[in-house]
Write an enzyme that holds these catalytic residues in place. Structure first.
Site, PDB file in Angstrom:
ATOM      1  N   HIS A  60      47.407  40.254  31.186  1.00  0.00           N
ATOM      2  CA  HIS A  60      46.718  39.379  30.451  1.00  0.00           C
ATOM      3  C   HIS A  60      46.164  40.293  29.345  1.00  0.00           C
ATOM      4  O   HIS A  60      45.969  39.674  28.136  1.00  0.00           O
ATOM      5  CB  HIS A  60      45.653  38.535  31.193  1.00  0.00           C
ATOM      6  CG  HIS A  60      46.276  37.719  32.593  1.00  0.00           C
ATOM      7  ND1 HIS A  60      45.812  38.431  33.642  1.00  0.00           N
ATOM      8  CD2 HIS A  60      47.312  37.057  32.664  1.00  0.00           C
ATOM      9  CE1 HIS A  60      46.615  37.286  34.486  1.00  0.00           C
ATOM     10  NE2 HIS A  60      47.487  36.865  33.724  1.00  0.00           N
TER      11      HIS A  60
ATOM     12  N   CYS B 119      62.110  31.702  44.584  1.00  0.00           N
ATOM     13  CA  CYS B 119      61.836  31.978  43.095  1.00  0.00           C
ATOM     14  C   CYS B 119      61.550  33.287  42.818  1.00  0.00           C
ATOM     15  O   CYS B 119      60.824  34.240  43.343  1.00  0.00           O
ATOM     16  CB  CYS B 119      60.199  31.378  42.975  1.00  0.00           C
ATOM     17  SG  CYS B 119      59.366  32.006  41.471  1.00  0.00           S
TER      18      CYS B 119
ATOM     19  N   LYS C  38      56.882  43.563  38.183  1.00  0.00           N
ATOM     20  CA  LYS C  38      55.871  42.941  37.109  1.00  0.00           C
ATOM     21  C   LYS C  38      54.513  43.156  37.565  1.00  0.00           C
ATOM     22  O   LYS C  38      54.229  42.515  38.805  1.00  0.00           O
ATOM     23  CB  LYS C  38      56.311  41.389  36.762  1.00  0.00           C
ATOM     24  CG  LYS C  38      55.341  40.807  35.898  1.00  0.00           C
ATOM     25  CD  LYS C  38      55.759  39.295  35.894  1.00  0.00           C
ATOM     26  CE  LYS C  38      54.466  38.679  35.141  1.00  0.00           C
ATOM     27  NZ  LYS C  38      54.394  37.323  35.396  1.00  0.00           N
TER      28      LYS C  38
ATOM     29  N   HIS D  60      57.862  34.698  42.000  1.00  0.00           N
ATOM     30  CA  HIS D  60      56.763  34.661  42.982  1.00  0.00           C
ATOM     31  C   HIS D  60      57.057  35.136  44.319  1.00  0.00           C
ATOM     32  O   HIS D  60      56.224  34.988  45.159  1.00  0.00           O
ATOM     33  CB  HIS D  60      56.180  33.367  42.805  1.00  0.00           C
ATOM     34  CG  HIS D  60      55.519  32.881  41.670  1.00  0.00           C
ATOM     35  ND1 HIS D  60      56.306  32.130  40.776  1.00  0.00           N
ATOM     36  CD2 HIS D  60      54.439  33.320  41.197  1.00  0.00           C
ATOM     37  CE1 HIS D  60      55.374  32.056  39.742  1.00  0.00           C
ATOM     38  NE2 HIS D  60      54.174  32.662  40.032  1.00  0.00           N
TER      39      HIS D  60
ATOM     40  N   HIS E 242      44.218  40.676  34.697  1.00  0.00           N
ATOM     41  CA  HIS E 242      44.672  41.861  34.972  1.00  0.00           C
ATOM     42  C   HIS E 242      45.036  42.440  33.529  1.00  0.00           C
ATOM     43  O   HIS E 242      45.168  41.750  32.522  1.00  0.00           O
ATOM     44  CB  HIS E 242      45.503  41.774  36.169  1.00  0.00           C
ATOM     45  CG  HIS E 242      46.979  40.926  36.032  1.00  0.00           C
ATOM     46  ND1 HIS E 242      47.856  41.483  35.088  1.00  0.00           N
ATOM     47  CD2 HIS E 242      47.420  40.158  36.531  1.00  0.00           C
ATOM     48  CE1 HIS E 242      48.961  40.594  35.138  1.00  0.00           C
ATOM     49  NE2 HIS E 242      48.617  39.815  35.998  1.00  0.00           N
TER      50      HIS E 242
ATOM     51  N   LYS F  26      49.461  38.633  39.828  1.00  0.00           N
ATOM     52  CA  LYS F  26      48.467  38.310  40.801  1.00  0.00           C
ATOM     53  C   LYS F  26      49.211  38.068  42.182  1.00  0.00           C
ATOM     54  O   LYS F  26      48.814  38.365  43.074  1.00  0.00           O
ATOM     55  CB  LYS F  26      47.582  37.193  40.513  1.00  0.00           C
ATOM     56  CG  LYS F  26      47.909  35.880  39.914  1.00  0.00           C
ATOM     57  CD  LYS F  26      47.185  35.196  39.006  1.00  0.00           C
ATOM     58  CE  LYS F  26      48.130  34.291  37.978  1.00  0.00           C
ATOM     59  NZ  LYS F  26      47.149  33.971  36.799  1.00  0.00           N
TER      60      LYS F  26
ATOM     61  N   CYS G 230      55.077  28.827  39.611  1.00  0.00           N
ATOM     62  CA  CYS G 230      55.572  28.428  38.327  1.00  0.00           C
ATOM     63  C   CYS G 230      54.934  27.138  37.869  1.00  0.00           C
ATOM     64  O   CYS G 230      54.984  26.672  36.672  1.00  0.00           O
ATOM     65  CB  CYS G 230      56.972  28.296  38.225  1.00  0.00           C
ATOM     66  SG  CYS G 230      57.559  30.189  38.644  1.00  0.00           S
TER      67      CYS G 230
ATOM     68  N   CYS H  41      58.320  25.018  42.412  1.00  0.00           N
ATOM     69  CA  CYS H  41      57.667  26.254  42.806  1.00  0.00           C
ATOM     70  C   CYS H  41      56.233  26.008  42.470  1.00  0.00           C
ATOM     71  O   CYS H  41      56.162  25.863  41.204  1.00  0.00           O
ATOM     72  CB  CYS H  41      58.320  27.550  41.958  1.00  0.00           C
ATOM     73  SG  CYS H  41      57.305  28.908  41.883  1.00  0.00           S
TER      74      CYS H  41
END
Ligand code: ME8
Length: 497
Positions: A21, A144, A295, A147, A18, A298, A130, A127
């Protein structure tokens, strides 16, 4: 010859790339191109982190029976996307490649021989997103924070790395080398983590099936982060090509997002110390691109496809937006509206139109030939180079746009259409000076807007301009009298809705 070795994180392939990245990778590409221009021997490494349980889950979700097939397909797509975005990486590493595995094994044995690996039992909150253990303090309302999922309880036999043995050495290094962790705010964050919170870290997994087996203990696999970090060594031949490794290590720059700073500024340097290898010169952690205040990620499902954007606006405008919109190091909002505003304003108006007007006037008044040279200089190079060296892209772009804005202002105040009637000599000097400034702007923009800068050179009648040595190119007077200009299409045509 000076070398410059820079890296991006290697990305998980449980989804397509995305804009987040693309952001890290594009910035790395700008720097790689800039250092190449300066004549340095650059090695630019990017790639994919494949020994992750998350990739297996994604493969199953997409109906793949064979994980390797899924990894091959996804790595090919990531590589293709980066290619489509004009990313000039020197190697696209995959952590499932044989040379990487060989290097990881060598590294593990080296650290074990130092006495820094011990067996123990681990119980903690894990997690999956992570791929890491979390302390209670890391969690927000039991979840987390990245996530937004609850971690699971995990208990198993693990090998541990004696991270705490390196606490003092890490603090000493951070204090003695302020440039090691940038920006400064991140350095303070890492310092306080190292000083007060860092514990030994588990570097193997028993319940996980995906990964590189622990040397001499195939019942366990190496923790994905321990394996992944080593890509920065294996990507340049650690364990397989000693000469290349000696040429490029240590890395000059690891570019990362702020989410993975602790791995890169605590675990990684400690691993290197344990293996007796020099540390990278700098880790620079940038901020997050946000959508709707969160943020872009994904796992949150708010991602934007960079390939779609590039198709609609072109690679150069996307690259420009990434560098211009968000101060490098801070978080910032991503929005299509802002891309369009930047496109219409900074690019089409202030840059593209200027070139077009100057070429049109030279065509009209001097038959499209470069008039006789006049003296001048572009003092903005100092700020431009300082910005590039410190990753202050606002400073870089301000330097370039100062030249462009002054050139636009000069046309307004000097009124070439009146000079054409009253003072041809002054008109010739003005146009030479504007054309030469544009040539220099082309050089400044080569790493940032590579396609547009090359088009600009063609229009200035200098199709091979980018082959010249950089130090020579910066000297005023590169355009020669009588050179034939080639006015072409506008660099940034009006966007079609
Ligand atoms: O962490 N804004 O991989 P990953 C800016 N495999 N940058 C972003 C971003 C956003 N919204 N989202 C992602 C991993 N990034 C590990 C790395 S390295 C040895 C192993 C970028 O696929 C940013 O660079 O989760 C971030 O650090 C990285 O993608 C995380 O990619």
């Amino acid at each position: 010859m000076k070398k410059f070795y820079l890296t991006t994180p290697i990305y998980y392939v449980n989804a397509m790339p995305h804009v987040g990245h693309a952001y890290t990778t594009t910035v790395a590409d700008v720097l790689a191109r800039y250092h190449r221009l300066k004549g340095e021997t650059v090695f630019f490494l990017t790639g994919t982190d494949e020994n992750s349980q998350n990739n297996l889950k994604a493969a199953e979700k997409h109906g793949y029976k064979d994980l390797n097939l899924y990894l091959d397909d996804m790595a090919a797509k990531w590589r293709q996307t980066f290619g489509d975005l004009d990313i000039t990486f020197d190697r696209f590493i995959r952590t499932t490649e044989a040379d990487h595995k060989k290097g990881v094994e060598k590294f593990w044995r080296r650290v074990a021989a130092t006495g820094d690996i011990y067996a123990g039992e681990y119980e903690g909150w894990y997690c999956d997103g992570c791929e890491g253990f979390k302390t209670e303090a890391d969690l927000v309302e039991g979840k987390c924070p990245l996530h937004k999922t609850a971690p699971r309880r995990l208990k198993e036999k693990n090998y541990f790395f004696k991270l705490t043995k390196y606490r003092q050495a890490l603090l000493d290094h951070i204090d003695a080398h302020p440039e090691f962790i940038m920006p400064e705010g991140r350095r303070n964050e890492v310092r306080s983590y190292v000083a007060s919170f860092m514990e030994d870290v588990s570097i193997s997994r028993q319940t996980v099936t995906v990964g590189i087996p622990v040397p001499d203990d195939p019942s366990s696999v190496i923790y994905v982060w321990f394996d992944a970090l080593i890509n920065y060594l294996t990507g340049i031949g650690y364990g397989t090509d000693d000469a290349k490794f000696a040429e490029f290590w240590p890395a000059d720059l690891h570019l990362v997002g702020k989410d993975i700073i602790k791995f890169h500024c605590a675990l990684w340097p400690a691993m290197l110390m344990s293996a007796g290898l020099p540390l990278p010169t700098q880790v620079f952690a940038h901020g997050f691109l946000l959508t709707g205040g969160d943020k872009m990620s994904k796992s949150l499902g708010n991602v934007v496809d960079p390939a779609e954007l590039a198709k609609k606006y072109g690679n150069d405008p996307l690259r420009y937006f990434m560098l211009r919109e968000v101060p490098f190091g801070s978080d910032g909002d991503f929005s299509v509206e802002r891309i369009e505003e930047r496109y219409g304003g900074d690019l089409a108006n202030e840059f593209g139109n200027l070139l077009h007007r100057v070429l049109a006037m030279t065509e009209k008044y001097f038959d499209g030939k470069v008039p006789a040279a006049v003296d001048g200089q572009v003092p903005e190079w100092a700020a431009y180079e300082k910005g590039m060296a410190t990753l202050d892209f606002a400073m870089v772009l301000d330097a370039v746009w100062t030249i462009l804005r002054e050139a636009n202002k000069l046309i307004d105040t000097e009124k070439p259409w009146e000079l054409a009637k009253t003072d041809r000599a002054r008109l010739a000097g003005l146009l030479y000076s504007l054309l030469e400034r544009l040539r220099q702007v082309g050089w400044m923009l080569l790493p940032i807007l590579p396609t547009s800068a090359k088009k600009l050179f063609v229009q200035l009648g200098l199709p091979d301009e980018d082959k010249r040595p950089y130090d020579q190119a910066k000297v005023w007077g590169g355009l020669k009298e009588g050179g034939i200009l080639k006015k072409g299409e506008p660099l940034f045509p009006r966007l079609t809705p």
